[in-house]
Each structure stands twice: as C-alpha cells, then as structure tokens.
Design an enzyme around this catalytic site. Structure first.
Site, PDB file in Angstrom:
ATOM      1  CG  ASP A 193      37.114  46.242  39.691  1.00  0.00           C
ATOM      2  OD1 ASP A 193      36.662  46.587  40.799  1.00  0.00           O
ATOM      3  OD2 ASP A 193      36.992  46.932  38.650  1.00  0.00           O
ATOM      4  CG  HIS A 367      34.719  49.797  38.548  1.00  0.00           C
ATOM      5  ND1 HIS A 367      36.009  49.402  38.835  1.00  0.00           N
ATOM      6  CD2 HIS A 367      34.697  51.145  38.689  1.00  0.00           C
ATOM      7  CE1 HIS A 367      36.735  50.464  39.152  1.00  0.00           C
ATOM      8  NE2 HIS A 367      35.961  51.549  39.073  1.00  0.00           N
TER       9      HIS A 367
HETATM   10 ZN    ZN Z   1      40.460  51.968  40.872  1.00  0.00          ZN
HETATM   11 ZN    ZN Z   2      40.125  52.856  37.704  1.00  0.00          ZN
END
Ligand code: ZN
Ligand code: ZN
Length: 587
Positions: A193, A367
């Site tokens: 990510d 995130h």
């Molecule tokens: Zn996502």
């Molecule tokens: Zn997500």
C-alpha cells in the site's frame, strides 16, 4: 525450473480505486481484490469506474477465485460487475464478505459465486496457490495481508493497512507472522500500500480519535450532535457509540448503508451497542437535543447522501437548527474537497456548528505513513518490490522508501495499470500489457465509452447546434429548412441575427453540395464545416454541431444524437417542413 508466475495489474496503480490484481501460474488465475473507483468531476454523469475486465473475460475458464483483502468499495465494489461475465468463488474474512455480499445480492448474482469465509491465520489452497490470511489494521475491521505461496516463492500483498498498535478491537497487524515468513523461506516479492508513502511520520492510532470524540461529546452538552463517517468504519462507529452512551445519548443511524452496516456488525459481534441506546431516526424529535446523536453517511459530500440532503434542507427526517453540532469524522478523499466544503458551508448557513478534520483531530487515516512503511520493509526484507495502491506520485515516493530500507533499485519495479510482470527463476521483469481502460458505468455497464464522455464535455462546456434540412437530391433542391435548434450555445437576446446568418450560411453550403450531386453524408459534412466555421468566427465558441439531412422524406441517421426535429421541449413546433427560421424558447 519452477513454473513462472505472472502478475497483471488491472487497477489501483496510478489512481486510488478499482484495485484488482491477477496472479497467474500454470494458466490458473487468482484475483486479489476487485474494486471500483468513484468518478472525477469531469466524468460527467458517470456513476462509477471499473477495471477493464476484457482480458479476464477471455481467460474466464482459468480464474480460480478472488481473494478480497477488506470490505472497502475500491476493493470489493467491482465483484458484482465481474460476476456478470464470469463465475468464481470469493475468499475473505466474515465482515469483508458481508460488505461485499450486499452489491452482489442486489445484482442477483449470488448463485454465480461461492462466498468463502476465512479466519485470521488460515491458509487456503486456491488453484495452484496456498493463500495465507494475515491480520492487518485498517479503517475497516478484519482487513488482511495475503501471503501467496507460489512455485516462485512467497508473494506478500500488504492489503490496505496501517500499523496501529492500539486498535479498537485489539487485533494488531501481525508483524510477527510476517517476520517469521521473511526469516524463514523469505519474501520473494512484496506488493504494498502506497497511499500515504509521501506523508512523513506515523499514522495516529484509531483509539486516539476516540478520546477526541469523547471530549467533543462532553463539550456539546445540551446540543444535538450529528456525526458523519464512513459506514464501513465500524471502529469509528463503535467509538462514537461509546461516547454517546457515556453521555446518555440515544444513537440514531441515518442513511441506508449506515443502518445496514450497524445491523450486520452487531450480528457479527463486531459492534457493541446496547439495544436500549439505539433509536430510529424518525424518533429523534421525541428527544431533547442533548439526548441524541445521529450517525450519518455522507462524510464525503456524496450528492444523494443523508448529510448532503441535510445540508441542503432536503433530508426527510431531520432539519438543521442552531442547536446542532455536526462533526465530520473523516477527511475528504482527493477530488471530494469541493463537495465537502459545500456541505460544510450549507450546514453553517442553516445555523449549525461544524467540526471537521481541519479543526480537530476527529479523524485518523487508515493507511501507513512513511515511518510505518519503513518498518514494514525492514521486517519483510523483500527480494523484489512493486508499490501498489496509489496515485503515481505515491508509488514513486514508495519506491524511494524501499531503496532507503535496502532494496536495490534494480529490484524495484514501478508498474502501472495494465502492466504485466513475470516472476521466474531469474527474477521479476516486465512482460507486456493488457488493456486497462476506464470502464465507465452509467446506469448499465458498457453504456458509455470515452467517445460519449467527450461528447458530454463538449455539450457541458459549449452546448449544441442542430441544423436540420430536408432535401430532394434528385431535384437538387432544398425542400424544407435549414432549421436551427440550439441548447447551451447562445442566449436568446443575442441569437436573432446570429441564427438568421447561420441559416444563410448553411443554406449556401447545402445548395453547393446538392449542385455537386453529393450524397447525404457529404451534405452533412458540408453543413458541419459551414456551421462550425460560422459559429466559431462569429461567437468564438465551439459547440457541438449536429447536422441532420432528410432526403425526400427518408430519415438518415448521420449522427449519434438522432435529432429528428420534434416539437417537444425545443420551444418550437417544427418538423422538418417547419418554419425556415426557428428560435428556441430558452437557451
Ligand atoms: Zn483501498
Ligand atoms: Zn481500504
């Protein structure tokens, strides 16, 4: 030589959204996620954007399943569209499957899939792959990283994650397991990510938001509180509910997905709200303002959401009063800033106090930021690295972090949507491309392509001029018209002379074409040229020009608008044999 493994990125690399990766070995394909993307404002009328599934549809027989890493729409929202084309089983944790199921069920496609609920730490054999599900913290519960064990070693896909050491449910990103994999056979390839790769520092823990929300609720004593957050953010909902209960407020869920997700998460035991604390939004008026917290959808300013309707005074359950405090427990996703600002303005216009992430720490990202990513890389120590889930600049930032953490730059590949990579005994390298066009959904999928969107942009920016003329080609004469109908090009008061002159210009062009024995499409081309030139020089505008030529009563389709003149809506009676010059009622 072990079988090579191919990776095909169908979405999510270059944009935030429509995440979809195909991992392939011995002609069998495993998908990781199948998401959608919400449209930009310039994608006029588009409901959502999908990956281009055409390559997968060609390979339909080879697809062994789809692993979903968590329940966000950018990871599960495309399933109900792909299932129309091909059948495959879906693997995910209980909540992820629950969130994914909604759209599939609505589309009536449950019978085309098998929903397989996996548990943390389990390994499932899916086709030629052993897929291990490793817990990861994110802004929706029960997210996972997946370790895909292949003949070419282990591919670790981080899923969307942060390293939250004090998550609401106590379920940590299992760094120990990832470390064990790394120190054992090693991680051949890491896909991770990149959303916050260019943000310094660490993401705040979700539980710190809880404290802020508790204090806010304390400050708002006596006032009605309306909070908007993502309906799938069950941990945020839990913390809001806890704060409400602590101050003896009833909780009223508002908006379809909020009501549905609260019910589902309570059934799964993931959300703990006492029955006595929940009320229906229709009952809110029976309570004093200080006794209620409304939990709403619409934190991104989505046009038809409960909060947006509330801000514009069109919500059928609630009206904003000066006794209201609205908390936006969210951060606008890039592209939504204007919509969110408008909602905030409208709420304030109606007297509400508004608290948002710019004023108070009422939100934490889901995130990992740079320092967390570095930690992750230091544990994974991958042989190869490809950044995923991000706009291009996020991906670039992530490659730099990987280098800092010791992955040699020649072992880092920056791939984009449509890229195909191969991992074999020699390593990882590019291996061609597949189509990765945006597939725009408006109503039914496949309805529109880039051509339609281009037309919509011209119509939106410049308007349209339709020129209709009936001719007798054998007699080389104009039978009726030209008649001009316009929308969005020129305002009524200034249109008189311009329209008259335009009719003259088109007449000349048609007469010249008829004298030349031109066919219908040539006549239409000459109208487009003449009218386009005139409109441009006279008004410095470039509306869409739609010529319609009818030959002795035979309707010819020369354009995609099919503008056969009819009275309806255009402010004139018309028909091809109508007045020589017609002005529209309103432009
Ligand atoms: Zn996502
Ligand atoms: Zn997500």
């Amino acid at each position: 030589m072990a079988s090579p493994v191919h990776l095909t990125f169908l979405g999510g690399l270059g944009d935030i959204g429509r995440n979809c990766l195909a991992i392939e070995c011995d002609r069998q394909i495993l998908l990781i996620d199948c998401g959608l993307m919400f449209p930009d404002t310039d994608m006029l009328g588009v409901d959502l954007v999908l990956p281009d599934f055409s390559w997968l549809v060609e390979r339909a027989a080879d697809v062994v399943g789809c692993v979903v890493t968590h329940g966000h729409e950018d990871h599960v929202g495309g399933l109900s569209y792909l299932l129309r084309e091909i059948e495959f089983p879906i693997f995910g944790t209980e909540l992820t499957i629950g969130l994914a199921k909604g759209r599939i069920e609505e589309a009536g496609l449950l019978k085309r899939t098998e929903l397989c609920v996996v548990a943390d730490g389990e390994t499932w054999e899916i086709g030629p792959f052993d897929v291990e599900f490793i817990p990861a913290t994110h802004s929706v519960p029960q997210g996972v990283a997946t370790a895909v064990h292949t003949p070419q070693g282990t591919i670790l896909h981080s899923g969307d994650f942060k390293i939250d050491l004090t998550p609401v449910d106590g379920r940590l990103t299992n760094l120990a397991r990832i470390g064990a994999l790394a120190d054992g056979e090693g991680i051949r390839l890491l896909l991770a990510d990149s959303t916050n790769a260019d943000q310094p520092g660490h993401a705040r823990s979700e539980t710190t938001v809880g404290k802020v929300l508790y204090n806010l609720m304390h400050e708002q004593e006596g006032r009605r509180v309306i909070v908007a957050c993502f309906a799938s953010h069950i941990h945020r909902v839990q913390q809001l509910a806890d704060a409400a209960v602590a101050f003896d407020r009833k909780i009223a869920p508002m908006g379809r997905s909020m009501r549905r997700n609260i019910t589902m998460a309570r059934e799964m035991g993931l959300l703990k709200i006492p029955d006595t604390s929940l009320i229906d939004v229709e009952e809110v008026d029976r309570y004093q303002p200080g006794q209620v917290m409304v939990l709403s959808t619409g934190s991104q300013g989505e046009p038809m959401s409960a909060l947006t309707l509330l801000a514009s005074g069109e919500n059928r359950w609630l009206k904003i009063t000066p006794d209201d405090t609205v908390i936006l427990s969210s951060h606008p996703i890039p592209g939504n800033e204007n919509a969110v600002t408008k909602v905030i303005d409208n709420l304030m216009r109606q007297g509400a106090e508004v608290v948002h992430s710019g004023l108070s720490d009422v939100h934490a990202t889901g995130h990992a930021k740079a320092e967390e990513l570095k930690l992750y890389h230091s544990i994974v120590k991958p042989e190869w690295f490809v950044p995923v889930h991000g706009e291009y600049h996020h991906l670039v930032a992530h490659t730099r972090l990987a280098q800092v953490m010791g992955t040699p730059s020649e072992n880092i590949l920056l791939a984009e949507d449509g890229d195909r990579l191969v991992l074999d005994d020699k390593g990882l390298r590019p291996d061609g491309r597949v189509s990765s066009e945006y597939v725009y959904v408006h109503g039914t999928v496949g309805d529109i392509g880039t051509g339609v969107l281009r037309d919509r942009r011209i119509l939106a920016d410049e308007g349209v001029v339709v020129a209709i003329v009936t001719v007798d080609r054998k007699a080389h004469t104009i039978v009726a018209g030209p008649e001009i109908a316009t929308r969005g090009w020129i305002s009524d008061p200034e249109s008189g002379d311009v329209l008259g002159d335009l009719v003259g210009r088109v007449t000349t062009a048609v007469e010249a074409s008829l004298a030349d024995n031109a066919d219908v499409s040539s006549i239409e081309r000459s109208i487009r040229r003449a009218a386009g030139g005139f409109v441009s020089e006279r008004t410095r505008r470039r509306p869409m020009i739609v010529p319609v030529v009818l030959d002795s009563g035979v309707v010819t389709k020369g354009t995609n608008i099919g503008a056969k003149p009819k009275g309806g809506g255009s402010g004139g009676s018309g028909g091809a044999g109508g007045a020589r010059r017609r002005r529209n009622g309103r432009n």
